[in-house]
Design an enzyme around this catalytic site. Structure first.
Site, mmCIF file in Angstrom:
data_model
loop_
_atom_site.group_PDB
_atom_site.id
_atom_site.type_symbol
_atom_site.label_atom_id
_atom_site.label_comp_id
_atom_site.label_asym_id
_atom_site.label_seq_id
_atom_site.Cartn_x
_atom_site.Cartn_y
_atom_site.Cartn_z
ATOM 1 C CG MET A 240 -4.631 -1.356 5.410
ATOM 2 S SD MET A 240 -5.223 -2.481 4.119
ATOM 3 C CE MET A 240 -4.193 -1.957 2.738
ATOM 4 C CE LYS A 241 -6.576 6.876 1.606
ATOM 5 N NZ LYS A 241 -5.694 5.954 0.856
ATOM 6 C CG LEU A 242 -7.582 0.144 9.046
ATOM 7 C CD1 LEU A 242 -6.919 -0.476 10.269
ATOM 8 C CD2 LEU A 242 -8.256 -0.921 8.208
ATOM 9 C CB ILE B 33 -17.242 0.342 16.100
ATOM 10 C CG1 ILE B 33 -16.884 -1.151 15.995
ATOM 11 C CG2 ILE B 33 -18.583 0.616 15.448
ATOM 12 C CD1 ILE B 33 -17.830 -2.045 16.776
ATOM 13 C CB THR C 100 -4.643 14.535 -2.255
ATOM 14 O OG1 THR C 100 -4.416 13.170 -2.609
ATOM 15 C CG2 THR C 100 -3.848 14.860 -1.009
ATOM 16 N NE ARG D 94 -2.016 7.688 -10.710
ATOM 17 C CZ ARG D 94 -3.228 8.113 -10.436
ATOM 18 N NH1 ARG D 94 -4.215 7.912 -11.297
ATOM 19 N NH2 ARG D 94 -3.486 8.743 -9.314
#
Length: 238
Positions: free
Chosen positions: A62-64, A67, A116, A209
């Site tokens: 999710m790469k949260l 705050i 990346t 992929r």
């Protein structure tokens, strides 16, 4: 033999397509990544089904970033799904909040260093301070570990530098940007082969992929596992 160091990214349109791919891969793959692109296509339901009904491990990517209070609340909610890994941005305040939210669960918090798909020109455009990418990645990784991260996300090219940090002892290094030799790089810019990634000290590689676009996904996954278990992947002095 399956090897949970391989995480297959289910970057397909929806949960039904994800289940179909998992069915093709069968017991060759034991660990799956579900990212933002799948979230509106039933990603959490897919994660739950793969975990509870099929015994798979799940990495929710999710790469949260927000705050602290918002990150803590979001992670606390996600921790109820019995997931294995969750990504947040590697800023120390985000990592600390995520660890608070994950308290009492087995959820591992992985901190993103630098994507990346980015190179120095992309960082310049985003007004990220000067410095070589390996140095910036290593510094962000060290600060994330100090903030309590269970592991970090980096390219395989920086893995050896991160593994050399004293703070990395007992922590995870998970790398996207892994491509078997001859594969299309797609939007990845800092890449390595599966064997090179493992040799550099990586705990898990994430491949999408090259597996799901292959004519025979199961055979593609088996080839990656074989490479990871080959003599070429053995770390020096291991």
């Amino acid at each position: 033999m399956p090897d949970d160091r391989l995480i297959v990214a289910l970057d397909v349109p929806n949960a039904l397509a994800g289940l179909e791919l998992a069915g093709k891969l069968g017991d060759t793959v034991t660990f799956y990544k579900i990212g933002l692109g799948m979230l509106t296509g039933g990603g959490l339901a897919l994660a739950n089904e793969l975990k509870q009904d099929h015994g798979k491990r799940i990495f929710l990517d999710m790469k949260l970033f927000d705050i602290g209070a918002t990150v803590e609340a979001a992670v606390r909610g996600l921790a109820q799904f019995d997931l294995d890994f969750l990504t947040v941005h590697g800023d120390p305040h985000v990592v600390r909040a995520a660890k608070e939210g994950a308290a009492g669960s087995d959820l591992k918090i992985l901190a993103v260093t630098i994507l990346t798909s980015l190179e120095r020109s992309d960082l310049d455009e985003a007004l990220i301070r000067d410095g070589d990418i390996p140095d910036l990645v290593t510094e962000r990784a060290g600060r994330a570990f100090e903030a309590g991260a269970d592991g970090v996300i980096s390219s395989p090219n920086e893995a050896a530098l991160i593994r050399a940090l004293p703070e990395s002892a007992g922590r995870l290094i998970v790398t996207p940007g892994v491509r078997p030799a001859g594969s299309d790089l797609g939007d990845q810019k800092r890449v390595a082969t599966p064997a090179n990634a493992i040799r550099n000290g990586v705990d898990h590689i994430v491949v999408g992929r090259p597996v799901w676009k292959a004519p025979n996904p199961r055979a593609a996954a088996q080839a990656i596992v074989s490479e990871m278990q080959s003599p070429q992947a053995v770390q020096p002095n291991a």
